[in-house]
Design a protein around this motif. Sequence first.
Motif, short mmCIF file in Angstrom:
data_model
loop_
_atom_site.label_atom_id
_atom_site.label_comp_id
_atom_site.label_asym_id
_atom_site.label_seq_id
_atom_site.Cartn_x
_atom_site.Cartn_y
_atom_site.Cartn_z
N ALA A 30 0.82 -1.21 0.00
CA ALA A 30 0.00 0.00 0.00
C ALA A 30 0.86 1.26 0.00
CB ALA A 30 -0.93 -0.02 1.21
N LEU A 31 1.95 1.25 0.76
CA LEU A 31 2.84 2.41 0.76
C LEU A 31 3.48 2.62 -0.60
CD1 LEU A 31 4.58 1.93 4.25
CD2 LEU A 31 2.79 3.55 3.63
N ARG A 32 3.83 1.53 -1.29
CA ARG A 32 4.39 1.66 -2.64
C ARG A 32 3.36 2.22 -3.61
NH1 ARG A 32 9.92 1.57 -2.95
NH2 ARG A 32 10.75 0.03 -1.49
N VAL A 33 2.10 1.83 -3.45
CA VAL A 33 1.04 2.38 -4.30
C VAL A 33 0.93 3.88 -4.10
CG1 VAL A 33 -1.44 2.38 -4.68
CG2 VAL A 33 -0.24 0.22 -4.45
N ARG A 34 1.05 4.33 -2.85
CA ARG A 34 0.97 5.77 -2.57
C ARG A 34 2.14 6.51 -3.21
NH1 ARG A 34 0.66 8.49 3.50
NH2 ARG A 34 0.34 10.66 2.77
N VAL A 35 3.33 5.91 -3.18
CA VAL A 35 4.49 6.54 -3.82
C VAL A 35 4.27 6.69 -5.31
CG1 VAL A 35 6.93 6.24 -4.34
CG2 VAL A 35 6.11 5.80 -2.04
N VAL A 36 3.71 5.65 -5.95
CA VAL A 36 3.47 5.71 -7.40
C VAL A 36 2.42 6.76 -7.72
CG1 VAL A 36 2.60 4.37 -9.34
CG2 VAL A 36 4.20 3.32 -7.76
N ARG A 42 1.02 12.14 -10.08
CA ARG A 42 0.47 13.49 -9.94
C ARG A 42 1.53 14.55 -10.20
NH1 ARG A 42 -3.23 12.82 -4.44
NH2 ARG A 42 -4.85 11.47 -5.39
N ALA A 43 2.74 14.31 -9.70
CA ALA A 43 3.82 15.29 -9.92
C ALA A 43 4.20 15.36 -11.39
CB ALA A 43 5.03 14.90 -9.08
N ARG A 44 4.06 14.27 -12.09
CA ARG A 44 4.42 14.26 -13.51
C ARG A 44 3.38 15.01 -14.34
NH1 ARG A 44 6.06 8.71 -16.74
NH2 ARG A 44 6.97 9.72 -18.59
N ARG A 45 2.12 14.90 -13.93
CA ARG A 45 1.07 15.56 -14.68
C ARG A 45 0.96 17.05 -14.37
NH1 ARG A 45 -3.73 11.03 -13.87
NH2 ARG A 45 -2.72 9.36 -15.08
#
Length: 338
Positions: free
Chosen positions: A54-60, A65-68
Amino acid sequence: MLGFLVRLLPFWIREPLIILVGTVFGVRILFMALVDGEGWVPAVIGAVFLLGAALRVRVVVHALRARRRRAPATEAELEPVTREPVIPAPVTPAVRRPVEKKPNAFAQASFAIGLFAVIGGALWIEGKLPEDGTAATGASRPAACRLDEDEELPSAYRSTPGAVTGADLCRALNRTELPEFLGTPAERSVYASGTDNTAPLTDRKVAQPEARVEFETYTVELSATYNKLTVAQYAKLTTYGDGRDARKLTVLGRPALLTSDHMMKIQFDLGSGEGASGPVEQGPLARTLTVAFDGTDRGGSYDLTVWSESGLLPDDSALVDIAEAVLPRITRGARDQD
């Protein structure tokens, strides 16, 4: 090593793989804990795997969002532009730079999948190989004999010509074909030992070495007693007790006797609270084959005993086969040879 290889992967390949592996392992371990009743420890481990995924999902998600998100315009870009006279700069020849090749996402993904496939295949093949790594013979390596090499040999052994030691007996008994004689060819010995004991009630004057080999199903013990009691005399003693299971026979051209008796069971409380100390209790039934040292039955014998915690016993023919295979292999000096 595996963690280092994973860190070499690009972010957009590494993170989905970690999420996938963590989710699969977490769900599987939780299933084992909740459905199969494995206990609370696997449940905690499965929850940790799912939490990490779940923590890895949050990082992705944050990375997407930062990329967009577009960067806001700077103050320099918002100020009006004032034109100044342009002075032509001297023309310099253009230098061609080599075109940088962008990494191929498909190739990286294929490499990652192939790497995990190779590692998984290697682990699967390693689990299928025998303990000694020889797939051709399929033979399993027995447990090594544990010996008390630092202890001094009792004087009874030095005063008894031809006396063998516990190491000699363990070396002869702990063989790969022993499970086949017992009818459990798939098992391997989990414990083996040899001790240089003396016979009880003899003031340490009678040598009685012992060897023990334990399996998951059976336990086999071999001892040699260097006293003057013959097998014929021992057979007469059994008639005064419950000798219904006693049977005389000949093994390797020597007088032999098959008897049955219960093992002793003793419990000790070492402060853990798991067991309580108590008197000696009757243990599981054991079958013993007593074989004279020689055909003349001059005194002394080998005792081959087999028992199991479940109370099951192999056929008497199994004890005879073990004796015929093991007794001729007993030689002095096994400890010196090691």
